[in-house]
Every structure is written in C-alpha cells, then in structure tokens.
Design a protein around this motif. Structure first.
Motif, PDB file in Angstrom:
ATOM      1  N   LEU A   1       0.820  -1.203   0.000  1.00 16.23           N
ATOM      2  CA  LEU A   1       0.000   0.000   0.000  1.00 16.23           C
ATOM      3  C   LEU A   1       0.860   1.262   0.000  1.00 16.23           C
ATOM      4  O   LEU A   1       0.638   2.182  -0.792  1.00 16.23           O
ATOM      5  N   VAL A   2       1.851   1.302   0.871  1.00 14.41           N
ATOM      6  CA  VAL A   2       2.691   2.496   0.983  1.00 14.41           C
ATOM      7  C   VAL A   2       3.513   2.709  -0.289  1.00 14.41           C
ATOM      8  O   VAL A   2       3.695   3.844  -0.745  1.00 14.41           O
ATOM      9  N   SER A   3       3.993   1.626  -0.897  1.00 11.73           N
ATOM     10  CA  SER A   3       4.791   1.770  -2.114  1.00 11.73           C
ATOM     11  C   SER A   3       3.961   2.285  -3.282  1.00 11.73           C
ATOM     12  O   SER A   3       4.503   2.867  -4.230  1.00 11.73           O
ATOM     13  N   ALA A   4       2.639   2.086  -3.227  1.00 17.26           N
ATOM     14  CA  ALA A   4       1.770   2.555  -4.306  1.00 17.26           C
ATOM     15  C   ALA A   4       1.352   4.011  -4.136  1.00 17.26           C
ATOM     16  O   ALA A   4       0.801   4.608  -5.064  1.00 17.26           O
ATOM     17  N   LEU A   5       1.610   4.598  -2.976  1.00 13.54           N
ATOM     18  CA  LEU A   5       1.266   5.998  -2.717  1.00 13.54           C
ATOM     19  C   LEU A   5       2.293   6.930  -3.339  1.00 13.54           C
ATOM     20  O   LEU A   5       3.436   6.539  -3.609  1.00 13.54           O
ATOM     21  N   ALA A   6       1.886   8.165  -3.569  1.00 15.66           N
ATOM     22  CA  ALA A   6       2.846   9.187  -3.986  1.00 15.66           C
ATOM     23  C   ALA A   6       3.862   9.404  -2.864  1.00 15.66           C
ATOM     24  O   ALA A   6       3.554   9.179  -1.681  1.00 15.66           O
ATOM     25  N   ASP A   7       5.067   9.837  -3.212  1.00 19.64           N
ATOM     26  CA  ASP A   7       6.146   9.968  -2.227  1.00 19.64           C
ATOM     27  C   ASP A   7       5.753  10.871  -1.066  1.00 19.64           C
ATOM     28  O   ASP A   7       6.022  10.548   0.101  1.00 19.64           O
ATOM     29  N   ASP A   8       5.119  12.013  -1.364  1.00 15.99           N
ATOM     30  CA  ASP A   8       4.768  12.936  -0.282  1.00 15.99           C
ATOM     31  C   ASP A   8       3.696  12.350   0.626  1.00 15.99           C
ATOM     32  O   ASP A   8       3.721  12.557   1.853  1.00 15.99           O
ATOM     33  N   GLU A   9       2.757  11.591   0.059  1.00 12.82           N
ATOM     34  CA  GLU A   9       1.723  10.950   0.869  1.00 12.82           C
ATOM     35  C   GLU A   9       2.320   9.861   1.747  1.00 12.82           C
ATOM     36  O   GLU A   9       1.976   9.756   2.941  1.00 12.82           O
ATOM     37  N   ALA A  10       3.222   9.068   1.182  1.00 11.65           N
ATOM     38  CA  ALA A  10       3.872   8.017   1.965  1.00 11.65           C
ATOM     39  C   ALA A  10       4.703   8.619   3.094  1.00 11.65           C
ATOM     40  O   ALA A  10       4.674   8.123   4.231  1.00 11.65           O
ATOM     41  N   ASP A  11       5.437   9.685   2.805  1.00 13.99           N
ATOM     42  CA  ASP A  11       6.271  10.320   3.833  1.00 13.99           C
ATOM     43  C   ASP A  11       5.418  10.870   4.969  1.00 13.99           C
ATOM     44  O   ASP A  11       5.803  10.775   6.147  1.00 13.99           O
ATOM     45  N   ALA A  12       4.263  11.441   4.633  1.00 14.41           N
ATOM     46  CA  ALA A  12       3.388  11.999   5.667  1.00 14.41           C
ATOM     47  C   ALA A  12       2.857  10.902   6.585  1.00 14.41           C
ATOM     48  O   ALA A  12       2.755  11.089   7.803  1.00 14.41           O
ATOM     49  N   ILE A  13       2.528   9.755   6.017  1.00 11.00           N
ATOM     50  CA  ILE A  13       2.031   8.634   6.822  1.00 11.00           C
ATOM     51  C   ILE A  13       3.147   8.049   7.685  1.00 11.00           C
ATOM     52  O   ILE A  13       2.955   7.766   8.873  1.00 11.00           O
ATOM     53  N   LEU A  14       4.321   7.871   7.109  1.00 15.80           N
ATOM     54  CA  LEU A  14       5.455   7.328   7.866  1.00 15.80           C
ATOM     55  C   LEU A  14       5.818   8.237   9.026  1.00 15.80           C
ATOM     56  O   LEU A  14       6.245   7.771  10.093  1.00 15.80           O
ATOM     57  N   ALA A  15       5.644   9.539   8.845  1.00 17.35           N
ATOM     58  CA  ALA A  15       5.964  10.494   9.912  1.00 17.35           C
ATOM     59  C   ALA A  15       5.040  10.346  11.114  1.00 17.35           C
ATOM     60  O   ALA A  15       5.399  10.747  12.232  1.00 17.35           O
ATOM     61  N   GLU A  16       3.848   9.779  10.892  1.00 16.45           N
ATOM     62  CA  GLU A  16       2.898   9.576  11.988  1.00 16.45           C
ATOM     63  C   GLU A  16       3.123   8.263  12.730  1.00 16.45           C
ATOM     64  O   GLU A  16       2.506   8.025  13.763  1.00 16.45           O
ATOM     65  N   MET A  17       3.986   7.407  12.209  1.00 14.05           N
ATOM     66  CA  MET A  17       4.282   6.148  12.870  1.00 14.05           C
ATOM     67  C   MET A  17       5.440   6.318  13.851  1.00 14.05           C
ATOM     68  O   MET A  17       6.181   7.295  13.785  1.00 14.05           O
ATOM     69  N   SER A  18       5.590   5.330  14.716  1.00 14.96           N
ATOM     70  CA  SER A  18       6.752   5.350  15.597  1.00 14.96           C
ATOM     71  C   SER A  18       8.009   5.173  14.756  1.00 14.96           C
ATOM     72  O   SER A  18       7.965   4.536  13.693  1.00 14.96           O
TER      73      SER A  18
END
Length: 467
Positions: A114-131
């Motif tokens: 799922l994350v690899s299919a997202l745009a880079d900025d969208e993936a980065d924003a989600i990863l930033a919310e994880m531990s």
C-alpha cells in the motif's frame, strides 16, 4: 425523519443477490446518520466480498467518513479486501494520522504494498505519523523489489531463543493471541544471537512436549531458507518442488527477516499476469468501474491517442500505393488478412520472450540467440501461411499471380513479425521501458506498415499480370 437502518437490517445470508448499489446505499445511510456501534456491527456482518463491493460504490466523502468512524483494526481489514487502486485512493484521502493507524494494523507485506503505491509525499506523511521503529521497518520492506522474497515476506514471525522453554513459548503465544490470530502461522523459528536462524520449531511438537523442554531440543536444525533477493520465478519453482506453506527469508549471514508464504507468491504471480494482460490490452493503470468517469476516460485516452497516431502512420503506406489499389481492388480484401495474421505471429513471439524474461531464461543481451531460434520458426510458419493464403487468393480472383503476391507478402511479413516480436521485449527491457506496455503498439505498427508495403509494392511491380 426516516429511521436509519439498524445493524440487523441486512443479513447477507438472507439477501445473497443484493446489489452492490443497494448495500452501498444502506452503508452510506449508516455512515451519515447511524451511530458508530451500529456502523461497526453492520460492516462486521457483511461477507468480505460484499463489504468490498459496497465500499467501492461509496462516494469518496462517504468512504472517508466510514474509515474514520471504524476502529483501525476493522478499517484495515476492510481495505485489505478492496482492490489496491481503491485502497490507495482511500488512504491518500484520509488525514495522515488516520491512515497510519489503519495501515499499522495490516500484515507487513500488505503495508508495504500500500505504501509503495502511494505518492512519495503521501507516503512520507504517513510514515511520519508512525513510531520511528515501525517507520524504519516499513521503509526497509518498501525498499525491496515487490517481485522478490523480501518484497513478499511478512515480518511477523514467531522467533525464540534456543534456551526458551515450552512453557515460556506457550505463555507468549497466549499473551499475544490477538496479534498472532490474524497471521497464518504454521511454524516457529529458533534464532541465535543477532537473530541468526538456527532451526524450525513445528507447533505440533511444541504442543506435545513437556513444559520444561527447550526450543533447542525440539527444533529441526539447518532449516531451508531463502535469500531476501530471491526472484519470484525462483519462488514459484521452490514451492512447486516443496510442499511448504511458507519458508523463512534471511539476509546475508543468515539473519531472519520474515517468512514468505506460498499464498503470497501465488497472489503476486497472478497479479503480475493480470498486469501484463492489462497493459497488453492498453489499460495502462488499474481501473475499476466505480472510479470517476472522467478519470477512466482520461486513462484510456492516454493509450488510444498514441495508437491512433501509429495507425495513421501505417495507413499512410496505403495512400502511397493508391493507384495500384484502384486498379487491383481485390488487394483490399487481403490487406487486413495479412496484417492480422502477421500481428498474431508476432504477438506469439512477444509472449514467449516476455515469459522467458520473467523466468530469467533469457537476458536482453541475448538478442542474437533469440533471433536464431525464431528464424526457423518464422520461415516454416511463413511458408505454411503464405501457401494457404496464396491458394485462397488464386481461387478468389481466378489469377495465380495474385496468389503469388499475397503468398510472398504474408510469408515474408510473418518472418519479419516473428523476428521483431521476439526481440522487442528484450530491447525495451534493456532500455528500461515496460515490454508489456510498449511491445504491442510498436509490433502492430511495424507489421502493418511492412505488410501493406509488401503487398502493394509487389503488386505494383507485377501490375501487368494482375489487371
């Protein structure tokens, strides 16, 4: 005000033929008016297939509200069942913190997809919310090629030290039962310092052993394991040769990374085959009919507009021989036959080259070897098809010379199509272009131009025998 449907308003078993639109309407009603408990219970009672159909029919706004109102575990289970293109769009539309909470409840391999299919900025924003720990693990998974063991593996595995006793292992299983229940676990793995894989522990042996027995005493030593970079073609062969449901994945030095299952490999192989077919048919991006109409139209036109230009180029050959065609109108009957038959022969060669590339049986640099193998096939098939069509041409026009023209044209064009079709995937692959996407239009254009030129060119040379 009309009372919204309750959680028991629909029982899928009582309404097996209810349409996706009806389910979506009822689900949307609950999303807008029902309470969270009713909404959760309604989704829970739907079969996964029905839930996925209903979610796909929801508007973007209702879909976002639904995912935000469900608990993350339930939202993640829902997204796993819908097509990936729909899941990606849904996650991208949610606030990053909501998306992160949902994604973290998915199996690790689904998270990576799922994350690899997202745009880079969208993936980065989600990863930033994880531990930080979870984000690093997910980034490592995404870094693997999806067609390798590393890209397909689950990192959630049961791993214990050799000194762990049966009682300790069973206690851990019970304490983490909620997490392990979601995983298809058949084996536990025994690791040494540095998480180096040293053995496999069958759960059957674990359950039948004394509480004081250790993992080291019960384990199967020197287990089979695969490197994280093992390509999917080798994974297919491995599971064909071994009756395993899963196999551990390791990196250099034998460090245990996760486990790749037979189901994951089969699913990816099928997905790749569907993707290649979709691209060959001109569907450049995954499409489902619940997507906005204008977007679907734009996706298709991006392919069709290129094809119309290529067809205009091919048709320009006919314009150059207009006088010949006017004098021997019977040629018009055989132009589409020669074009179509040559295209079919070329597409067969494309399919074989694509398959061998995917299996690692050939590499782009082996163009000459591929040509040598295909040349004889092209000659034999060209002769056979040319003779057949030549006989039809003679019978149709009552002129043996017309039969000669179409026979030579089809035989020669078949050889050309086979040679081009076999080499195109290798050339495109070497240049970093997806062969599944570009081989078809290029082959069609070249074989059409060559076929038209051969027929009309030969007819022009032999015009005195044809009129």
């Amino acid at each position: 005000m009309e009372t919204p449907p309750t959680a028991t308003a629909i029982d899928p078993e009582d309404h097996p033929l209810e349409s996706a639109e009806q389910l979506a309407e009822e689900l949307a009603e609950l999303v807008r008016m029902g309470d969270d408990a009713d909404l959760s219970q309604y989704v829970e009672q739907l079969e996964p297939r029905e839930a996925a159909r209903a979610v796909c029919e929801l508007s973007d706004e209702d879909e976002a509200r639904l995912l935000e109102r469900l608990i993350p575990q339930q939202a993640s289970a829902l997204l796993i069942d819908v097509p990936e293109v729909e899941a990606v769009e849904a996650v991208a539309a949610l606030p990053p913190e909501t998306s992160a909470a949902i994604i973290q409840h998915m199996p690790s391999n689904k998270q990576a997809d799922l994350v690899s299919a997202l745009a880079d900025d969208e993936a980065d924003a989600i990863l930033a919310e994880m531990s930080p720990t979870d984000a690093i693990k997910l980034q490592q998974l995404v870094s693997y090629d999806p067609d390798t063991a590393g890209g397909l593996m689950q990192t959630e595995v049961l791993a214990f030290r050799e000194s762990s006793t049966v009682a300790q292992i069973l206690q851990r299983l019970r304490s983490d039962a909620g997490r392990f229940r979601q995983l298809d676990i058949q084996y536990a793995y025994v690791v040494a310092r540095g998480r180096k894989l040293v053995g496999v522990l069958r759960l059957r042996d674990l359950l039948l052993a004394d509480d004081s027995a250790t993992a080291g005493e019960l384990m199967i030593e020197d287990p089979i394991a695969l490197d994280a970079q093992t390509p999917i073609a080798e994974l297919d062969e491995f599971f064909d040769d071994h009756a395993f449901l899963g196999v551990p994945v390791v990196e250099a030095g034998g460090r245990l990374l996760g486990v790749v299952t037979r189901a994951a490999v089969d699913e990816q192989s099928q997905s790749n085959a569907e993707r290649d077919y979709r691209l060959a048919m001109g569907v450049v991006q995954e499409e489902i009919r619940t997507m906005p109409t204008l977007k679907r139209s734009r996706l298709r036109l991006s392919w069709l507009s290129v094809n119309i230009l290529l067809n205009v180029v091919a048709a320009s050959v006919i314009a150059g021989f207009q006088n010949t065609l006017e004098q021997v109108i019977a040629l018009a009957v055989f132009l589409p036959i020669i074009s179509d038959m040559s295209g079919c022969s070329g597409n067969q060669a494309v399919a074989v080259s694509m398959r061998e590339l995917s299996l690692g049986l050939i590499e782009p640099r082996e163009l000459w070897r591929v040509w040598r193998k295909e040349f004889t096939v092209g000659i034999l098939n060209g002769l056979a098809l040319g003779i057949l069509l030549g006989a039809v041409g003679w019978w149709y026009a009552g002129n043996p010379w017309l039969g000669v023209v179409v026979a030579v044209a089809l035989g020669t064009n078949t050889l050309v199509a086979v040679l081009i079709g076999s080499s195109l995937p290798l050339i495109l692959k070497a240049r970093g272009v997806d062969p599944a996407l570009a081989s078809g239009p290029i082959l069609t254009t070249v074989t059409d131009m060559c076929g038209f030129f051969l027929v009309l060119g030969l007819a022009t040379v032999m015009l005195e025998y044809l009129v």
